[in-house]
Structures are given as structure tokens and as C-alpha cells.
Design an enzyme around this catalytic site. Structure first.
Site, PDB file in Angstrom:
ATOM      1  N   CYS A 111       1.083  -1.225   0.063  1.00  0.00           N
ATOM      2  CA  CYS A 111      -0.027   0.285  -0.440  1.00  0.00           C
ATOM      3  C   CYS A 111       0.975   1.055   0.109  1.00  0.00           C
ATOM      4  O   CYS A 111       1.725   1.656   0.595  1.00  0.00           O
ATOM      5  CB  CYS A 111      -0.799  -0.060   1.677  1.00  0.00           C
ATOM      6  SG  CYS A 111      -2.031   1.091   1.187  1.00  0.00           S
ATOM      7  N   CYS A 118      -1.646  15.458   3.115  1.00  0.00           N
ATOM      8  CA  CYS A 118      -3.078  14.770   1.235  1.00  0.00           C
ATOM      9  C   CYS A 118      -3.466  16.336   1.467  1.00  0.00           C
ATOM     10  O   CYS A 118      -4.194  16.771   2.853  1.00  0.00           O
ATOM     11  CB  CYS A 118      -3.863  13.790   1.891  1.00  0.00           C
ATOM     12  SG  CYS A 118      -5.402  13.192   0.584  1.00  0.00           S
ATOM     13  N   CYS A 125     -10.010  10.960   8.472  1.00  0.00           N
ATOM     14  CA  CYS A 125      -8.883  10.015   7.893  1.00  0.00           C
ATOM     15  C   CYS A 125      -7.705  11.396   8.333  1.00  0.00           C
ATOM     16  O   CYS A 125      -7.898  12.086   8.507  1.00  0.00           O
ATOM     17  CB  CYS A 125      -8.917  10.263   6.283  1.00  0.00           C
ATOM     18  SG  CYS A 125      -7.192   9.299   5.702  1.00  0.00           S
ATOM     19  N   CYS A 338      -6.562   1.245   7.447  1.00  0.00           N
ATOM     20  CA  CYS A 338      -7.724   2.722   6.448  1.00  0.00           C
ATOM     21  C   CYS A 338      -7.521   3.572   7.200  1.00  0.00           C
ATOM     22  O   CYS A 338      -7.996   3.259   7.872  1.00  0.00           O
ATOM     23  CB  CYS A 338      -8.743   1.758   5.682  1.00  0.00           C
ATOM     24  SG  CYS A 338      -8.928   2.720   4.489  1.00  0.00           S
TER      25      CYS A 338
END
Length: 355
Positions: A111, A118, A125, A338
Site C-alpha cells: 500500500c 493530502c 482520515c 485504512c
């Protein structure tokens, strides 16, 4: 913004170049030497000295004129479930994270991150809390894969689901894929590559029309436009109706089923109306739905869904005829699951600031 061409005018990083580019950039003759160098990179060589089929004089020349790699591994974290997370230091002092995931059948997946930080600011997140620093170069992306292979052996798959939005760094992502899939190098199959996007519509069309035709995953989370805009600000400029059209276009153009990903947040997007909205969005599309129980992030005010909540939500989608998987949770102990990437980077930044 750093690119492969500008990151080091004097010493290019060869991991981001194809064989012919290595030959031309380094002025190598005969040309087959460039192919040998490229093959060594794909095998994971960490120094020019290790390239034993090259003349000693050429190896010495390369060491003075080029960088084989531009990144280093600064931290290695291992979860009891076998997940490995690496903190990778970039040449400018920034850091990204990359994760090795192993499924029940023993298949290993890298990954990888496409950006430092970001800009998407998804509310659930960890990476979105860091803000955006810069795009990664193709070399920096390829090297994450090579670092993971050193720690875990040959990898089966690669997913662009790490830090950052791949669609807003598509040139570097494309180049990294070209390097990793070239038959004269690492030779990874394009069928083993997945690109995950928060829903950048222009990027989906670009990828469909211009390739590479890798597997596409779209982080949907909810098909309620108002709720999605609160959770994922990308909805403001990439609205659900247009996103649905783009997903359909990609599936038709490439012949590949698209994955819809939904991070399930307790009491937020797991109700019956949320299920009906997702069903309405997905019906008529060639898609598979991945439900991802939200992984906790200390600084975010969401709660994990219960097992019963996940089962009930999945059952509603399945009764409507959708293909559904509830994803296994891996890497949570090391902040590698995740939505958790960036914790180690954030901790490192905080530690540096407190010195």
C-alpha cells in the site's frame, strides 16, 4: 513542486526512469548497459557496486553521477497480524508511510503513498489532518515498493491507497506504474495494481482514456450528497451524479469492475437510508462494494461501527443484489490500517517540534 527531472539536477534518481531513459540521461554506451541497470533496479539492488555484470569503471562513474535511490527507511513497525509499516524519509526531510498487507491466503500487497500529506481533508482520515506538503516523484513511489520487498520478500500486488490522492499526482503515478510493470524490470502485472481515489472525476476519465487500465477503487463512503460533502469535501467539486457517470464510463471503457469503498462510521452512515442511497447509486453499475469498518484515530470524533451494524448494512446491500465484502481489519496496532496512515509521521513531527 518536486519532479523526477528537478529533484536533483546534478544527480538524477534512477529508480524513477525506464531503461532507455537511464541510457540517455547517463550517456551510457552501449545501450544494453542501461537495460542491465534497469533490471538490477527491479531486482532491488541497493548500490551500483551490487550490479556485478557492469564494468567496474561504469559502476564507479554511476556512483559519482547518479543516485540509485533518494529515500531511506527511518522506522519499521510490525503488527501481530503480520502487517508491516515503514516510515520512509524523503531527501527534503519530509516523511511518508507505506504498508505491507498480507491476506488470509498469504498474498502480499504493498500500500503505497502518492503524496506527502493530502489535500482532500476527508473528516475521518488521519492523513487529511496533516495537510498537503507536495506530490511524490515516480522514484519516491517506486522506492516504497522496493523497500517493502526488501523487508517482506516478493510482493503480489500494489495499491495506491496510502497517503495522498493519486489522481492529483497522475503523471508521477503513471510513470511509477510504467517502471514497475516494464517486463525488463520488476515486471509486475497491471492486473495486480489498484488505484484508489476519493472521486476525482477528471482523473477517472483521464485514466480510462489514456491508461494504464489498472483496477479502480472509488472511496464513496456515502451516497448521501449532503453527508458526503461534510465527510469528504471533494463532493463539492465532484458531485455524486457526475461521479456515477465517470465510474460507469471507466467500467465500460476498460472492461474492469470498479470497487466502491465505504468507510463505515458508527451512527453516521450505517442506517437504513444510507444503505438505500448506496444501493440506488450502485445499481446498474459494474461494481463491487467494499465495506471498511472505520479504524480509530485518536484526534477524530467518530466511533467504530459494531459488528452487528456492519452485518446489517452489508445484508441490505446483498439483498439488493450487490456484491459486497466487509474488509478485514489489519495493521491497527501500528497505525497502518485504512484511514490511519500519517500517525507515525505526525508523531515524528511533534517530537521534532518539542526538541
Amino acid at each position: 513542486m518536486m519532479t523526477d527531472e528537478t529533484q536533483s539536477a546534478e544527480k538524477p534518481t534512477l529508480t524513477g526512469l525506464l531503461a532507455d531513459e537511464i541510457t540517455e540521461r547517463m550517456g551510457i554506451t552501449p545501450a544494453f548497459r542501461g537495460r542491465q541497470i534497469f533490471a538490477w533496479i527491479g531486482k532491488g539492488a541497493e548500490s551500483f557496486a551490487a550490479m556485478t555484470n557492469l564494468p567496474a569503471a561504469l559502476r564507479e562513474e554511476l556512483a559519482g553521477k547518479a543516485l540509485l535511490r533518494s529515500t531511506t527507511v527511518s522506522k519499521v513497525l510490525t503488527d501481530r497480524d503480520g502487517t508491516i509499516k515503514l516510515q520512509v524519509m524523503l531527501a527534503d526531510g519530509r516523511a511518508v508511510e507505506t504498508v505491507l498487507l498480507t491476506d488470509r491466503d498469504g498474498r502480499k500487497t504493498a500500500c503505497v503513498s502518492s503524496q506527502a500529506g493530502c489535500a482532500m481533508r476527508c473528516a475521518f482520515c488521519q492523513t487529511g489532518q496533516l495537510g498537503f506538503a507536495r506530490n511524490l516523484t515516480a522514484a519516491e513511489i517506486v522506492e516504497q515498493f522496493l523497500h517493502l520487498e526488501k523487508h517482506a520478500g516478493t510482493l503480489d500486488n500494489i495499491v495506491f491507497m496510502g497517503m495522498g490522492e493519486p489522481m492529483t499526482n497522475l503523471p508521477a503515478v503513471r510513470k511509477a506504474i510504467a517502471v514497475l510493470t516494464d517486463k525488463d524490470g520488476r515486471g509486475l502485472s497491471a492486473r495486480r495494481i489498484t488505484l484508489s481515489t476519493s472521486g476525482i472525476i477528471a482523473g477517472i476519465y483521464d485514466l480510462a482514456d489514456n491508461g494504464p487500465h489498472v483496477r479502480l477503487a472509488v472511496s464513496l463512503t456515502t451516497a448521501d450528497a449532503d453527508l458526503r460533502e461534510k465527510l469528504m469535501p471533494v463532493e463539492k467539486t465532484n458531485p455524486l451524479p457526475d461521479l456515477r457517470e465517470a465510474i460507469g464510463y471507466y467500467a465500460r471503457k476498460t472492461g474492469r469492475r470498479v470497487t466502491l469503498e465505504a468507510a463505515l462510521l458508527h451512527g453516521t452512515n450505517t442506517g437504513d437510508q444510507s444503505a438505500r442511497n448506496l444501493i440506488a447509486f450502485a445499481q446498474g453499475l459494474d461494481v463491487h462494494v467494499n465495506l471498511i469498518p472505520w479504524n480509530p484515530v485518536e484526534t477524530l470524533a467518530f466511533a467504530e461501527p459494531t459488528a452487528a451494524e456492519c452485518r446489517h448494512f452489508a445484508a441490505q446491500l446483498q439483498r439488493a443484489g450487490l456484491n459486497v465484502t466487509v474488509r478485514m481489519r489489519r495493521g491497527r496496532e501500528i497505525g497502518g490500517a485504512c484511514g490511519q496512515l500519517g500517525k507515525t509521521v505526525a508523531d515524528t513531527i511533534a517530537a521534532d517540534e518539542n526538541r
